[in-house]
Every structure is written in C-alpha cells, then in structure tokens.
Design a protein around this motif. Structure first.
Motif, PDB file in Angstrom:
ATOM      1  N   ARG A  19       0.842  -1.196   0.000  1.00 59.75           N
ATOM      2  CA  ARG A  19       0.000   0.000   0.000  1.00 59.75           C
ATOM      3  C   ARG A  19       0.881   1.251   0.000  1.00 59.75           C
ATOM      4  NH1 ARG A  19      -4.357  -2.403   4.424  1.00 59.75           N
ATOM      5  NH2 ARG A  19      -5.668  -3.459   2.878  1.00 59.75           N
ATOM      6  N   SER A  94      -5.494   2.116   2.254  1.00 61.26           N
ATOM      7  CA  SER A  94      -6.251   0.978   1.712  1.00 61.26           C
ATOM      8  C   SER A  94      -7.319   1.411   0.727  1.00 61.26           C
ATOM      9  CB  SER A  94      -6.916   0.187   2.847  1.00 61.26           C
ATOM     10  OG  SER A  94      -7.924   0.964   3.476  1.00 61.26           O
ATOM     11  N   ASN A 177     -13.123   1.820  -1.377  1.00 63.55           N
ATOM     12  CA  ASN A 177     -12.248   0.770  -0.859  1.00 63.55           C
ATOM     13  C   ASN A 177     -11.470   0.160  -2.021  1.00 63.55           C
ATOM     14  OD1 ASN A 177     -13.339   1.088   1.734  1.00 63.55           O
ATOM     15  ND2 ASN A 177     -14.925  -0.441   1.375  1.00 63.55           N
ATOM     16  N   THR A 179      -7.830  -1.636  -1.730  1.00 62.10           N
ATOM     17  CA  THR A 179      -7.118  -2.886  -1.417  1.00 62.10           C
ATOM     18  C   THR A 179      -7.594  -3.525  -0.120  1.00 62.10           C
ATOM     19  OG1 THR A 179      -5.329  -1.694  -0.280  1.00 62.10           O
ATOM     20  CG2 THR A 179      -5.052  -2.118  -2.656  1.00 62.10           C
ATOM     21  N   LEU A 180      -8.740  -3.109   0.377  1.00 61.17           N
ATOM     22  CA  LEU A 180      -9.257  -3.672   1.628  1.00 61.17           C
ATOM     23  C   LEU A 180      -9.386  -5.187   1.513  1.00 61.17           C
ATOM     24  CD1 LEU A 180     -10.102  -2.034   4.161  1.00 61.17           C
ATOM     25  CD2 LEU A 180     -12.467  -2.430   3.499  1.00 61.17           C
TER      26      LEU A 180
END
Length: 294
Positions: A19, A94, A177, A179-180
C-alpha cells in the motif's frame, strides 16, 4: 483534527509495501491545469491523515481559502462520514478518501441535487474502465461491486453545501475501498476493488481516472445548464442503477417506510416507487434496502 501533510509527516511511509503512498506531485502534474484554457482541477493536496476531508474542505471553502476545483485527499481518514451520519473508517492507504469543491454558479440551485448522482456516474464509469470492475449504483450514492457472486458496497458519496456570501458551493466527498482485504471489512456487506478482482489497484491510476471522469461529466452537466436529461446524466444514471427494477424498502426520516418496485429516477433525482396500492411515490431522501433482485 488538524490534517497532517503527506510531504511533511509520514513516519511509516513504507510500513505496508503493498500500500504505497500516493504521489501527490505526479497527480498535480497530471490533473491541475493553469490558465484560461485550464481544466476543472485548480489544486490537489494529499495529507497523511485527517478526521474528514469533507469537513476540512468545507471549512476552507467557507473561509475563502479554496477555489472551485480544489481536491483534498487523505491517506487515512478517522472520522469520515457517510449518509445519515454513518462513520467511514479504513486502514491507512487501503482506499481513496477525497473531497472536491464545485461551485456551479449560474446553474439553478434546484438542480444541484444531481451533483452526488453525477459523481456516482463518473466514479462508476471510471472504475469499470480503468480497473475492469463492473460497478453499479445503488440509489442515491453507493458504489456496488460483485464479490463471490454477491453485491457489496465498495464506495460511497456525500455532498455538503459550502455557503459563503456570493460564492456558494458544494463539497462532494468520495470514499472507495481499493485494497481492503476480507479480514479488514468493517461490515459483512462491504467490498473492495481488490476483492472484486480489479485489474489494477494502483491508487494513483484510479484517482486520476475518477477525477478525469468527474471533470468530463461535470462539464457536460454545466454545458446543459444542469439539465439531467439534456446532459445525458439521467439516462446514464438509470442505466447503471442496480436499484431500478427491484422491490425495495425506503426507510424514510421520522421512522416511516415505503415498499414498492423502484421504477424510475425522476428529473429531480428522486427514486420513484410503484407501491402495491398502485401509487407512484417519489422518494427524495432515505435509506434504501434491496429486498429482491431485479
């Protein structure tokens, strides 16, 4: 909370190599244009953390410290707000958490209510194009993706007036959202671009695409004097709205509710429900619960 500038304070800049931080310099170079022939975006700032980008940008707008086209992005938001004052939180870097300032001078104020719907169309089309994720709209302002065969909310939009003598504007906040992970989902109905199988989760790429799409749609809407039909906005919103054709329950302010089939989005941006009593009831505000698939 006072925002911390990403260029000055990012002690764990590389704490999660999956991230990486946004490249504010490259984003400004790609999006901000000066001069008479410039585009919509007049400034773009990235801060490490803040309570709410919407609250910060409203304050800047009201105090005269932000022009139309200002963009404020936070790597982390700890007091983000959604509709009905719901909280929006996520791990640092994220997702995309940002707000933009629009001042649609000359457009009838009664048409300003289309701005959050316009933003939804812009974001959904951009995400579908750049990330390869089929993104639908839940009326009025949720972004839906499909994860393991189920619709999940991957983003939301919140618009707030920024009133100042002679220069009224609207701050539109967007949360996506990106890369959650499954173990980080705040609620079972949440999702992310990564969980939906996105072809890219590079946040710089996604943010550029969303802002360029928003600039395009805002320009078309303004050129049509805010007319949602003439600008193509009303038709495009309806085509991408997952709520239409479904039986839904509208939970209204004051504890009332209406159940019916969502049959249209009218010229004022309201959801029209056909009830069992044969009445077509427009809904301008409330929480919509999808009861049956289309």
């Amino acid at each position: 909370m006072t925002p911390r500038d990403a260029s000055d304070a990012n002690d764990n800049r590389w704490s999660d190599l999956g991230r990486p931080p946004l490249n504010a310099t490259a984003l400004r170079r790609a999006l901000v244009r000066d001069g008479a022939d410039g585009g919509l975006w007049s400034d773009l700032q990235v801060v490490t953390a803040t309570g709410s980008t919407n609250s910060d940008l409203v304050e800047l707008a009201v105090s005269g410290k932000a022009d139309e086209g200002a963009v404020l992005v936070a790597e982390e938001q700890n007091s983000g707000r959604g509709r009905l004052d719901r909280r929006w939180t996520a791990p640092a870097r994220s997702g995309l958490f940002f707000s933009v300032l629009l001042r649609p001078a000359g457009i009838p104020v009664e048409r300003w209510g289309w701005l959050p719907l316009l933003t939804g169309v812009a974001a959904a089309t951009a995400l579908s194009r750049v990330a390869g994720v089929d993104t639908a709209l839940k009326w009025p302002n949720d972004l839906l993706v499909t994860v393991d065969g189920e619709e999940r909310k991957a983003g939301g939009i919140l618009a707030e007036r920024a009133e100042r003598a002679g220069t009224d504007g609207v701050v539109v906040g967007i949360g996506i959202n990106v890369t959650l992970r499954a173990d980080e989902l705040p609620v079972p109905g949440a999702g992310s671009l990564a969980l939906a199988g996105a072809t890219t989760t590079d946040r710089d790429t996604v943010l550029r695409a969303v802002l360029r799409s928003l600039e395009q749609w805002y320009g078309k809407w303004r050129a049509a004097d805010g007319d949602p039909a003439a600008s193509g906005l009303q038709e495009t919103y309806a085509a991408g709205c997952a709520t239409l054709g479904r039986v839904v329950r509208a939970e209204l302010p004051g504890g009332r509710s209406i159940t019916g089939e969502a049959v249209a989005v009218d010229g004022d941006g309201r959801l029209v429900l056909a009830t069992e009593e044969g009445v077509q009831q427009p809904v301008g505000a409330g929480d919509i619960v999808h009861l049956r698939p289309a």
